[in-house]
Design an enzyme around this catalytic site. Structure first.
Site, short mmCIF file in Angstrom:
data_model
loop_
_atom_site.label_atom_id
_atom_site.label_comp_id
_atom_site.label_asym_id
_atom_site.label_seq_id
_atom_site.Cartn_x
_atom_site.Cartn_y
_atom_site.Cartn_z
N ASP A 89 0.85 -1.18 0.00
CA ASP A 89 0.00 0.00 0.00
C ASP A 89 0.89 1.24 0.00
OD1 ASP A 89 -2.76 1.07 0.42
OD2 ASP A 89 -1.81 1.94 2.19
N GLU A 138 1.55 0.22 -4.90
CA GLU A 138 1.07 1.50 -5.40
C GLU A 138 2.28 2.44 -5.48
OE1 GLU A 138 -3.38 2.32 -3.93
OE2 GLU A 138 -1.96 2.26 -2.30
#
Ligand code: CA
Length: 651
Positions: A335, A364
């Site tokens: 993340d 990400e």
């Protein structure tokens, strides 16, 4: 002798010099005759361990002072059998005792992760666990990812699963919806995905484990204990062994189904910095700060961790290795990876390679706002070439297909909005350098960022933002259902035929919606649950995506996995019209049995004619229908491509 609290404040430079212990972080080691406690707290003035008879409440049954070692840890070895005892550490800094913590690396916790437990990890292994192995993966180019949330997946009344919202739902086989179509694990097998990416499944804070009789929903991006499964997904959060065993049963069942398990890891921030295990143990060490001393907030969640600090870096490496070794995890999705530094991500890749280089890592490649570290040191998508072996989500093709993340109402290629063709092509090649891409026309990246196409995650929908069905509704002004089905298939066909690593949000394969909710992180089940009846209602969408996955699997040309090969064998065909992308995969690309494959994505609301290399072709996908054995022949050089659909044919 007493100290003024202020004289004990430790500078950032001094924190950086704190000793870092060698070897795995082990806060509790149990044997029948001794239990050893150890907590890393180099800035502590005193440290102690508290023993309890229950996970929450109950009685304290012992308190012991710990002794400081030169490596910054505080330790004690207690003689006797302490199996089943709950414990917390308590650290004194700046003259006061901080709140209790189960430690930064607790491996077994009870209700709400408040206390850790003395446990024999071997006793948590389900039968046959020693024989559990990863399904074989030859190359990252074979990876197909299915992203899911435990409640989304099983809560629906038609899911057929008994263990609704639990890890154990993924152990159930033979489950069906009302019309007898498979659901759950059988469904995943049938669809043909080989990686299941489970949304945060470590112990997080936003669901109260003391009142699971009340429905509570959260994605779980609020970590409390990084190295323990979440209690609300277990059948008994008060008993630490249960969540551990059930998580392992889930992994085991997925492995038996030929599916690898990817953990969504959120090391970039914590639920709440002040009450985090990090802050209660070594204040200020694990977080980045602004020049004024306040917490930096690159995560948009109130804090950001400091991966460049030696112990935080070690922590992330150790944590990933622990999930691999103890839980047999096969991949990691980071993340807000752009909050972390490049060096740490490469250290993780290297450590993982030493165990099994087939473990897939992606993340990400962005942050929510600017982290307190220079951009060129961060694991951003633009720096992917410095992180070979780590993939990033490709937002260029995602937004080139569905429309920009900044506005749900704006569409793009899928609804026939011209000007997005180059962003789609950028995604088709997998974000690599390709001679036919004009990077000045790509929406976000003005240069390639991937060394290999396997460094790009291809997707059009994920848990964030509107899911695909909602986005198509929003951008076609609720166009009729037949149209939305056409566009849904078109969008997914681009994802599933592209050279990057394809990624599907759970339920997209049956056109699930979220009733238009953009950020459904804590929306009720009524918004988030996959309505399994959709599998029957939109069977043609399911069959289409399943067939595309089978086609992809059978034909290496669609996933060559090598940048040079893509440059040599993937050639875009000249087209005059807008909203049209056509290419050929030529000369038995990647050893494909098919000599030449033509792929055309047409998002125009009308049929178009394009020039293709003259020949006799077998059509396998046309007008929303697909059949690997052929839907008919095409002879000549002027090909008609039906409106709003994908055409695939081979020579
Ligand atoms: Ca929890």
């Amino acid at each position: 002798m007493s100290f003024m609290a202020s004289s004990l404040t430790i500078s950032a430079q001094d924190l950086e010099k704190c000793p870092v212990p060698v070897g795995p972080i082990t806060e509790m080691a149990y044997t029948l005759t001794t239990t050893q406690f150890s907590v890393w707290a180099p800035t502590a003035q005193e440290a102690r361990v508290n023993l309890y008879d229950s996970a929450i409440g109950g009685n304290m049954v012992g308190q012991y002072a710990l002794t400081k070692k030169t490596d910054g840890t505080w330790q004690i070895a207690l003689t006797g059998n302490f199996l089943g005892r709950f414990y917390t550490f308590q650290i004194k800094t700046s003259g006061k005792w901080n709140e209790e913590t189960p430690g930064i690396f607790a491996k077994a916790v009870g209700t709400n992760g408040q206390r850790a437990q003395v446990i024999d990890m071997k006793s948590t292994n389900p039968a046959g666990w020693d024989n559990d192995t990863r399904p074989i993966l030859r190359n990252f180019s074979d990876v197909v990812i299915y992203e899911m949330h435990h409640r989304d997946f099983s809560m629906c009344g038609q899911s057929g699963m008994k263990n609704k919202g639990k890890f154990l739902a993924l152990t159930e086989t033979g489950t069906q919806n009302k019309t007898g179509l498979s659901t759950g694990l059988d469904h995943l097998k049938d669809l043909g995905v080989n990686h299941v990416h489970i949304l945060p499944s470590y112990d997080y804070g936003s669901v109260d484990e003391t009142r699971l009789n009340v429905p509570q929903y959260n994605w779980g991006y609020d970590p409390v204990n990084y190295n323990v499964p979440e209690g609300s997904y277990s059948t008994n959060p008060a008993d630490p062994s249960v969540r551990i065993r059930e998580f392992k049963q889930m992994v085991q069942s997925l492995h038996q189904a030929g599916i690898r398990v990817v953990l969504d890891v959120v090391y970039n921030h914590v639920f709440d910095a002040a009450s985090s295990q990090f802050q209660k143990t070594v204040p200020d060490y694990f977080f980045r700060h602004k020049p004024d001393g306040k917490l930096s907030d690159g995560s948009g969640c109130g804090n950001e961790t400091a991966s460049e600090m030696p112990m935080m870096r070690k922590y992330m490496v150790e944590s990933v290795l622990y999930w691999i070794k103890e839980y047999h995890i096969d991949g990691f999705r980071f993340d807000l990876m752009g909050v972390h530094d490049i060096e740490t991500m490469n250290a993780i890749r290297q450590a993982v390679d030493s165990v099994d280089p087939s473990i897939f890592i992606y993340g990400e490649g962005w942050a929510a706002s600017s982290p307190a570290l220079p951009e060129n040191k961060l694991a951003m998508k633009a720096n992917s070439m410095q992180m070979p072996g780590i993939a990033a989500f490709g937002d260029e093709m995602r937004d080139g297909l569905r429309g920009p993340w900044t506005s749900d109402e704006d569409g793009a290629f899928v609804i026939g909005k011209a000007g997005n063709e180059m962003s789609v092509k950028f995604g088709v090649v997998g974000a690599i350098q390709h001679p036919q891409i004009d990077y000045t026309q790509v929406n976000y990246s003005k240069e390639p960022w991937a060394l290999q196409p396997t460094q790009m995650i291809s997707y059009v929908s994920c848990h964030d933002d509107m899911c695909l069905a909602d986005r198509i509704k929003a951008t076609t002004l609720d166009g009729d259902e037949a149209l939305r089905i056409r566009l849904h298939k078109l969008a997914e066909s681009v994802v599933l035929t592209s050279q990057g690593v394809p990624f599907i949000w759970c339920g997209d394969e049956m056109m699930r919606d979220k009733k238009g909710v953009h950020n459904s992180y804590n929306s009720p089940d009524s918004i988030n649950t996959i309505p399994w009846g959709n599998k029957t209602k939109y069977k043609e969408v399911y069959d289409y995506m399943k067939s595309l996955l089978a086609l992809r699997k059978a034909h290496p040309a669609f996933h060559m996995g090598d940048a040079d090969m893509v440059r040599r064998h993937l050639e875009f065909l000249p087209v005059k019209q807008q909203n049209l992308v056509a290419y050929q995969l030529k000369e038995h690309a990647a050893g494909d049995p098919w000599e030449n494959i033509i792929v055309v994505y047409n998002s125009n609301p009308k049929n178009v004619k394009i020039d293709v290399p003259v020949g006799t072709y077998t059509v396998v996908c046309r007008d929303g229908e697909i059949n690997e054995n052929g839907l008919g022949q095409f002879k000549g050089a002027k090909l008609t491509v039906p409106a709003q659909s994908t055409l695939i044919m081979y020579k």
